[in-house]
Design a protein around this motif. Structure first.
Motif, PDB file in Angstrom:
ATOM      1  N   ASP A 397       0.831  -1.205   0.000  1.00 38.24           N
ATOM      2  CA  ASP A 397       0.000   0.000   0.000  1.00 38.24           C
ATOM      3  C   ASP A 397       0.870   1.261   0.000  1.00 38.24           C
ATOM      4  OD1 ASP A 397       0.726   0.785   2.611  1.00 38.24           O
ATOM      5  OD2 ASP A 397      -1.045  -0.102   3.545  1.00 38.24           O
ATOM      6  N   PRO A 398       0.271   2.461  -0.105  1.00 41.91           N
ATOM      7  CA  PRO A 398       1.060   3.696  -0.213  1.00 41.91           C
ATOM      8  C   PRO A 398       1.910   4.031   1.008  1.00 41.91           C
ATOM      9  CG  PRO A 398      -1.134   4.051  -1.100  1.00 41.91           C
ATOM     10  CD  PRO A 398      -1.156   2.723  -0.416  1.00 41.91           C
ATOM     11  N   ASN A 399       1.705   3.331   2.113  1.00 44.56           N
ATOM     12  CA  ASN A 399       2.551   3.524   3.288  1.00 44.56           C
ATOM     13  C   ASN A 399       3.613   2.433   3.414  1.00 44.56           C
ATOM     14  OD1 ASN A 399       1.466   5.932   4.265  1.00 44.56           O
ATOM     15  ND2 ASN A 399      -0.175   4.880   5.339  1.00 44.56           N
ATOM     16  N   GLY A 400       3.732   1.592   2.394  1.00 44.10           N
ATOM     17  CA  GLY A 400       4.735   0.542   2.416  1.00 44.10           C
ATOM     18  C   GLY A 400       4.318  -0.705   3.164  1.00 44.10           C
ATOM     19  N   MET A 401       3.058  -0.792   3.596  1.00 44.41           N
ATOM     20  CA  MET A 401       2.573  -1.968   4.306  1.00 44.41           C
ATOM     21  C   MET A 401       2.185  -3.065   3.307  1.00 44.41           C
ATOM     22  SD  MET A 401       2.809  -1.072   7.504  1.00 44.41           S
ATOM     23  CE  MET A 401       4.277  -0.147   7.008  1.00 44.41           C
TER      24      MET A 401
END
Length: 464
Positions: A397-401
């Motif tokens: 995802d956009p937070n690197g998760m």
């Protein structure tokens, strides 16, 4: 006050430098004990206190040799005895870092000024080694050890390195409260990053993607596996070099791929080649096709060192598809910050990434490489679907998760949903300049440190 008294034997300082290098390497997969990077850096800084010249360079070099020989031991699987040469080349960078640390200490730089110089000095040599040196090698940076965090969309991975090393420098100088504040900033940015919810099926910005993780398979194998993916799939992905030749030169297989897209009504991105001038020149490309034909291609910009990886491309533009503008960087492109950032700035709303990490390269290499994809997604605030030959395939995802993962050394499929994003992070707009500013300040400091003192110049003039 120095943590190691001046009377401590040089041999023990060398031992601390080497041990701290081994500790640093443990911050990365397969163990991935991220915060060991702090004692890994602090240990070297403590060993260097009061040292200069050849002694400082020796400690920096042996520290670096321990870092890269332990952390990148899998290079032996690729290059055998030549891997020792690569480790030695990489170890030169911490040696030069240590040289300038010795010069700063000899010039009387101390306290906060020394901590700030240490952070700039480290960050600059790390950036040079990662992005500017001829054998660019961005693995095992301090910032990538920390992993995805809330600072990446602002200052990027190299900026995070500077802050962590600043904290480690304060620690080595026994500035406990200030060091704690620095680490609290990074730890908070790491722990408080939210996980994006999976895109819902009725979200108009959601795209359902499926990837085929196979190595050394035929086009027919990939087509068969794709036909078995869920019926509501919108986008399919095959790895880099899924078709290790120019598929458009093989009429039958090219028709097979086009027919698959029409029958399943899907967009497909896969790794293949484009041959030019009678086949003498070829390029490693990510080709994107849908029921209407070819949508576009991306020529790999960062070809792999020492491998025949085709002619490098020069552009980094997204492909315009039925599902929005899609960035299709290839494997090694995501090791560096520039390609994904430039694609995002040019309008990429999500990323589809074909990757080749071969089985003989070991799971350690696969897992370390997978971390860099998470960094790139977080810096630019974009969903990313990675499809690798033998792993690691992942939905990020956009937070690197990570929302979906198919690990190393297995065959199978990975299905997940991505959401199109349009907002640009501060990093994509301006924050990517952070390491350049760090390098500019550090470069000026290096010149001043190398410039003879006034009394030295006077002595030289008198002797002349």
């Amino acid at each position: 006050m120095e943590l190691l008294p001046a009377r401590v034997p040089f041999s023990l300082r060398l031992l601390l430098a080497v041990a701290s290098g081994g500790i640093y390497a443990l911050a990365f997969p397969p163990l991935g004990w991220r915060w060991l990077v702090v004692p890994g850096v602090a240990g070297l800084l403590i060993a260097l206190q009061g040292q200069r010249g050849s002694r400082a360079r020796a400690m920096g070099f042996l520290h670096g040799l321990a870092v890269f020989a332990v952390g990148l031991s899998w290079l032996y699987e690729l290059f055998a005895a030549w891997s020792f040469f690569l480790w030695i080349v990489l170890a030169v960078f911490p040696a030069v870092f240590a040289h300038f640390q010795g010069l700063a200490s000899a010039r009387g730089v101390k306290g906060w000024h020394l901590a700030a110089f240490t952070a700039l000095n480290w960050g600059s040599w790390e950036y040079i080694r990662s992005e500017l040196f001829a054998l660019k090698f961005p693995w095992l940076s301090v910032g990538s050890a920390v992993g995805p965090n809330g600072l990446l969309p602002w200052i990027g991975v190299y900026g995070v390195s500077v802050i962590v090393v600043f904290g480690a420098a304060l620690l080595s100088l026994q500035r406990w409260k200030s060091a704690a504040a620095s680490f609290a900033l990074v730890l908070g940015a790491y722990l408080l990053v939210p996980r994006h919810p999976d895109p819902s099926a009725d979200d108009p910005a959601a795209v359902k993607v499926g990837g085929i993780q196979l190595e050394d398979a035929s086009v027919h194998d990939f087509v068969t596996a794709t036909e078995g993916l869920p019926q509501d799939l919108q986008f399919a992905v095959w790895p880099e070099y899924a078709v290790p030749y120019d598929i458009r030169a093989d009429v039958n297989e090219w028709k097979l791929v086009q027919q698959l897209c029409r029958d399943r009504d899907v967009t497909l991105t896969f790794g293949t080649q484009r041959h030019e001038t009678g086949g003498e020149v070829w390029r490693n490309i990510a080709l994107t096709v849908d029921p209407g034909g070819t949508r576009g291609e991306h020529n790999k910009v960062h070809t792999v060192h020492f491998f025949n990886d085709g002619v490098a491309g020069t552009t980094a533009l997204p492909v315009d598809t039925r599902h929005g503008k899609v960035g299709t960087p290839i494997c090694f492109d995501c090791d560096y910050e520039g390609v994904t950032r430039r694609m995002t700035a040019a309008g990429a709303e999500m990323f589809i990434v074909p990757v080749m990490d071969a089985k003989p390269w070991t799971a350690r290499q696969h897992d370390q490489h997978a971390e860099l994809m998470r960094i790139r997604a977080c810096e630019n605030g974009r969903w990313m679907f990675v499809c690798a030959t033998s792993g690691v395939s992942q939905v990020i995802d956009p937070n690197g998760m990570v929302h979906g993962r198919l690990g190393a050394m297995v065959e199978g499929v990975l299905v997940g949903s991505l959401r199109r994003e349009s907002e640009l992070t501060f990093y994509t707009r301006f924050g990517w300049l952070t390491p350049w500013m760090v390098l500019g300040i550090a470069g000026a400091s290096w010149v001043l440190l190398l410039w003879p003192k006034r009394r030295d110049r006077a002595a030289q003039a008198k002797s002349a």
